[in-house]
Design a protein around this motif. Structure first.
Motif, PDB file in Angstrom:
ATOM      1  N   TRP A 196       0.860  -1.194   0.000  1.00  0.00           N
ATOM      2  CA  TRP A 196       0.000   0.000   0.000  1.00  0.00           C
ATOM      3  C   TRP A 196       0.895   1.242   0.000  1.00  0.00           C
ATOM      4  CZ3 TRP A 196      -0.594   4.085   3.440  1.00  0.00           C
ATOM      5  CH2 TRP A 196      -1.746   4.867   3.286  1.00  0.00           C
ATOM      6  N   LEU A 197       1.916   1.211   0.858  1.00  0.00           N
ATOM      7  CA  LEU A 197       2.840   2.342   0.964  1.00  0.00           C
ATOM      8  C   LEU A 197       3.673   2.479  -0.306  1.00  0.00           C
ATOM      9  CD1 LEU A 197       3.366   4.351   3.230  1.00  0.00           C
ATOM     10  CD2 LEU A 197       5.324   2.980   3.930  1.00  0.00           C
ATOM     11  N   ALA A 198       4.167   1.357  -0.812  1.00  0.00           N
ATOM     12  CA  ALA A 198       4.996   1.370  -2.023  1.00  0.00           C
ATOM     13  C   ALA A 198       4.199   1.940  -3.195  1.00  0.00           C
ATOM     14  CB  ALA A 198       5.470  -0.037  -2.348  1.00  0.00           C
ATOM     15  N   GLN A 199       2.924   1.573  -3.275  1.00  0.00           N
ATOM     16  CA  GLN A 199       2.081   2.068  -4.363  1.00  0.00           C
ATOM     17  C   GLN A 199       2.009   3.588  -4.323  1.00  0.00           C
ATOM     18  OE1 GLN A 199      -2.082   0.861  -4.189  1.00  0.00           O
ATOM     19  NE2 GLN A 199      -1.991   0.287  -6.333  1.00  0.00           N
ATOM     20  N   ARG A 200       1.915   4.138  -3.118  1.00  0.00           N
ATOM     21  CA  ARG A 200       1.821   5.591  -2.980  1.00  0.00           C
ATOM     22  C   ARG A 200       3.152   6.290  -3.206  1.00  0.00           C
ATOM     23  NH1 ARG A 200      -2.098   3.000  -1.668  1.00  0.00           N
ATOM     24  NH2 ARG A 200      -4.175   3.906  -1.464  1.00  0.00           N
ATOM     25  N   ILE A 201       4.238   5.704  -2.703  1.00  0.00           N
ATOM     26  CA  ILE A 201       5.555   6.327  -2.898  1.00  0.00           C
ATOM     27  C   ILE A 201       5.899   6.337  -4.390  1.00  0.00           C
ATOM     28  CG2 ILE A 201       8.029   6.076  -2.450  1.00  0.00           C
ATOM     29  CD1 ILE A 201       7.188   4.870   0.313  1.00  0.00           C
ATOM     30  N   THR A 202       5.679   5.200  -5.072  1.00  0.00           N
ATOM     31  CA  THR A 202       5.974   5.144  -6.508  1.00  0.00           C
ATOM     32  C   THR A 202       5.071   6.108  -7.270  1.00  0.00           C
ATOM     33  OG1 THR A 202       4.511   3.230  -6.663  1.00  0.00           O
ATOM     34  CG2 THR A 202       6.864   2.777  -6.555  1.00  0.00           C
ATOM     35  N   ALA A 203       3.823   6.286  -6.778  1.00  0.00           N
ATOM     36  CA  ALA A 203       2.900   7.228  -7.435  1.00  0.00           C
ATOM     37  C   ALA A 203       3.461   8.641  -7.369  1.00  0.00           C
ATOM     38  CB  ALA A 203       1.522   7.163  -6.774  1.00  0.00           C
ATOM     39  N   VAL A 204       3.989   9.017  -6.203  1.00  0.00           N
ATOM     40  CA  VAL A 204       4.534  10.374  -6.040  1.00  0.00           C
ATOM     41  C   VAL A 204       5.753  10.551  -6.946  1.00  0.00           C
ATOM     42  CG1 VAL A 204       5.635  11.953  -4.416  1.00  0.00           C
ATOM     43  CG2 VAL A 204       3.618  10.664  -3.709  1.00  0.00           C
ATOM     44  N   VAL A 223      10.922   4.329 -14.494  1.00  0.00           N
ATOM     45  CA  VAL A 223      10.588   3.014 -15.055  1.00  0.00           C
ATOM     46  C   VAL A 223      10.428   1.972 -13.939  1.00  0.00           C
ATOM     47  CG1 VAL A 223      11.520   1.097 -16.409  1.00  0.00           C
ATOM     48  CG2 VAL A 223      11.587   3.410 -17.332  1.00  0.00           C
ATOM     49  N   VAL A 224      11.369   1.985 -12.997  1.00  0.00           N
ATOM     50  CA  VAL A 224      11.305   1.026 -11.890  1.00  0.00           C
ATOM     51  C   VAL A 224      10.068   1.302 -11.032  1.00  0.00           C
ATOM     52  CG1 VAL A 224      12.467   0.222  -9.806  1.00  0.00           C
ATOM     53  CG2 VAL A 224      13.791   0.650 -11.882  1.00  0.00           C
ATOM     54  N   ALA A 225       9.812   2.598 -10.746  1.00  0.00           N
ATOM     55  CA  ALA A 225       8.628   2.966  -9.957  1.00  0.00           C
ATOM     56  C   ALA A 225       7.356   2.518 -10.669  1.00  0.00           C
ATOM     57  CB  ALA A 225       8.602   4.474  -9.723  1.00  0.00           C
ATOM     58  N   LEU A 226       7.322   2.732 -11.989  1.00  0.00           N
ATOM     59  CA  LEU A 226       6.154   2.359 -12.794  1.00  0.00           C
ATOM     60  C   LEU A 226       5.881   0.857 -12.686  1.00  0.00           C
ATOM     61  CD1 LEU A 226       4.167   3.356 -15.269  1.00  0.00           C
ATOM     62  CD2 LEU A 226       5.829   2.132 -16.617  1.00  0.00           C
ATOM     63  N   CYS A 227       6.950   0.061 -12.823  1.00  0.00           N
ATOM     64  CA  CYS A 227       6.752  -1.386 -12.829  1.00  0.00           C
ATOM     65  C   CYS A 227       6.327  -1.901 -11.455  1.00  0.00           C
ATOM     66  CB  CYS A 227       8.013  -2.080 -13.339  1.00  0.00           C
ATOM     67  SG  CYS A 227       8.202  -1.816 -15.113  1.00  0.00           S
ATOM     68  N   TYR A 228       6.902  -1.326 -10.395  1.00  0.00           N
ATOM     69  CA  TYR A 228       6.494  -1.726  -9.041  1.00  0.00           C
ATOM     70  C   TYR A 228       5.026  -1.339  -8.828  1.00  0.00           C
ATOM     71  CZ  TYR A 228       7.269  -2.780  -4.065  1.00  0.00           C
ATOM     72  OH  TYR A 228       7.233  -3.325  -2.800  1.00  0.00           O
ATOM     73  N   HIS A 229       4.684  -0.110  -9.232  1.00  0.00           N
ATOM     74  CA  HIS A 229       3.324   0.408  -9.093  1.00  0.00           C
ATOM     75  C   HIS A 229       2.330  -0.469  -9.862  1.00  0.00           C
ATOM     76  CE1 HIS A 229       0.620   3.875  -8.261  1.00  0.00           C
ATOM     77  NE2 HIS A 229       0.052   3.559  -9.408  1.00  0.00           N
ATOM     78  N   ALA A 230       2.711  -0.812 -11.091  1.00  0.00           N
ATOM     79  CA  ALA A 230       1.842  -1.639 -11.928  1.00  0.00           C
ATOM     80  C   ALA A 230       1.679  -3.029 -11.314  1.00  0.00           C
ATOM     81  CB  ALA A 230       2.400  -1.742 -13.335  1.00  0.00           C
ATOM     82  N   TRP A 231       2.755  -3.538 -10.706  1.00  0.00           N
ATOM     83  CA  TRP A 231       2.677  -4.853 -10.064  1.00  0.00           C
ATOM     84  C   TRP A 231       1.618  -4.837  -8.963  1.00  0.00           C
ATOM     85  CZ3 TRP A 231       2.366  -9.656  -9.394  1.00  0.00           C
ATOM     86  CH2 TRP A 231       2.500 -10.244  -8.141  1.00  0.00           C
ATOM     87  N   VAL A 232       1.660  -3.837  -8.087  1.00  0.00           N
ATOM     88  CA  VAL A 232       0.687  -3.776  -6.986  1.00  0.00           C
ATOM     89  C   VAL A 232      -0.728  -3.626  -7.547  1.00  0.00           C
ATOM     90  CG1 VAL A 232      -0.018  -2.537  -4.908  1.00  0.00           C
ATOM     91  CG2 VAL A 232       2.409  -2.773  -5.433  1.00  0.00           C
ATOM     92  N   GLY A 233      -0.888  -2.744  -8.532  1.00  0.00           N
ATOM     93  CA  GLY A 233      -2.211  -2.490  -9.090  1.00  0.00           C
ATOM     94  C   GLY A 233      -2.795  -3.688  -9.810  1.00  0.00           C
TER      95      GLY A 233
END
Lengths: 130, 116
Positions: free
Chosen positions: B16-24, B66-76
């Protein structure tokens, strides 16, 4: 007690329920995210071509010039902008900003309008309107 | 024997936190890229476009994106599978396919940036 309780619907028939605007923003956040994920290979491919050799760049221009590809790209630009705007709204809600119903409804409407408006401006620019 | 449940409570908060940090991170990057296109003419020509990404700082920041995007996409995407796909075997397969795809996309995109 039994008299005051209204009979509740047993099943959530999604097509019959009138969704509040925040619900629409929420499901579109999911839909746009899924769409962006599915189109990631296409987008990385475009990035690669746009940064590659002059021939690669010509291929890039040919793809982007194709009407169907253009339509898909406009859809993806909307998806990105909606995900961006709705995401900021969700982050603010996480921080307990705008959680009251009137503000939440207003921000949800704002997300829909702003993301569509910016998409329209970008599309107009691409189509050479200005 | 008690049936095992293929979900857990341990990774919830972290993701949940990672999704928000990567979003920012991605939101800030979007503003930087938007500013480069609007005010520095980064999309005016291929030379400008290439120059933008050849810049070492921009290359690094884009790789971070790119890394943030992929982590974010993984959670979503994982959340989508968890919400709609009931059979654990199908869900697990989809999770693995998603992970493989995203790691591949990240490597592909970073490779494009590093080869400039």
């Amino acid at each position: 007690m039994a008299e005051i309780t209204k009979p509740r619907p047993k099943f959530l028939t999604l097509t019959e329920i009138r969704q509040p605007v925040s619900a629409i923003v929420s499901i579109l956040h999911r839909v746009s995210g899924a769409g962006l994920f599915l189109c990631l290979p296409f987008l990385i491919c475009l990035l690669q071509l746009s940064l590659g050799s002059p021939e690669n760049f010509q291929t890039f221009k040919a793809i982007v010039g194709n009407p169907i590809a253009k339509l898909v790209l406009f859809g993806l630009i909307w998806a990105y902008l909606h995900h961006f705007c709705a995401g900021i709204r969700f982050l603010l809600l996480d921080l307990h900003i705008g959680v009251e119903k009137p503000q939440a409804r207003a921000s949800a409407k704002g997300v829909l309008v702003i993301s569509l408006a910016i998409t329209a401006v970008i599309a107009a620019k691409f189509l050479g309107v200005f | 024997m008690k049936a095992r449940i293929v979900v857990g409570a341990h990774y919830g908060l972290k993701d949940w936190l990672a999704q928000r940090i990567t979003a920012v991170i991605m939101a800030l990057y979007t503003l930087v890229l938007g500013a480069a296109i609007l005010f520095c003419g980064a999309a005016e020509s291929q030379e400008n476009w290439r120059a933008l990404f050849t810049n070492p700082l921009m290359g690094m920041v884009t790789s971070l994106f790119v890394v943030a995007l992929c982590y974010h996409a993984w959670v979503g995407v994982r959340d989508i599978w968890m919400d709609y796909v009931k059979p654990a075997s199908v869900r697990l397969t989809l999770h693995v396919l998603t992970l493989v795809a995203l790691v591949g996309y990240a490597a592909w995109a970073v490779r494009i940036l590093w080869r400039l």
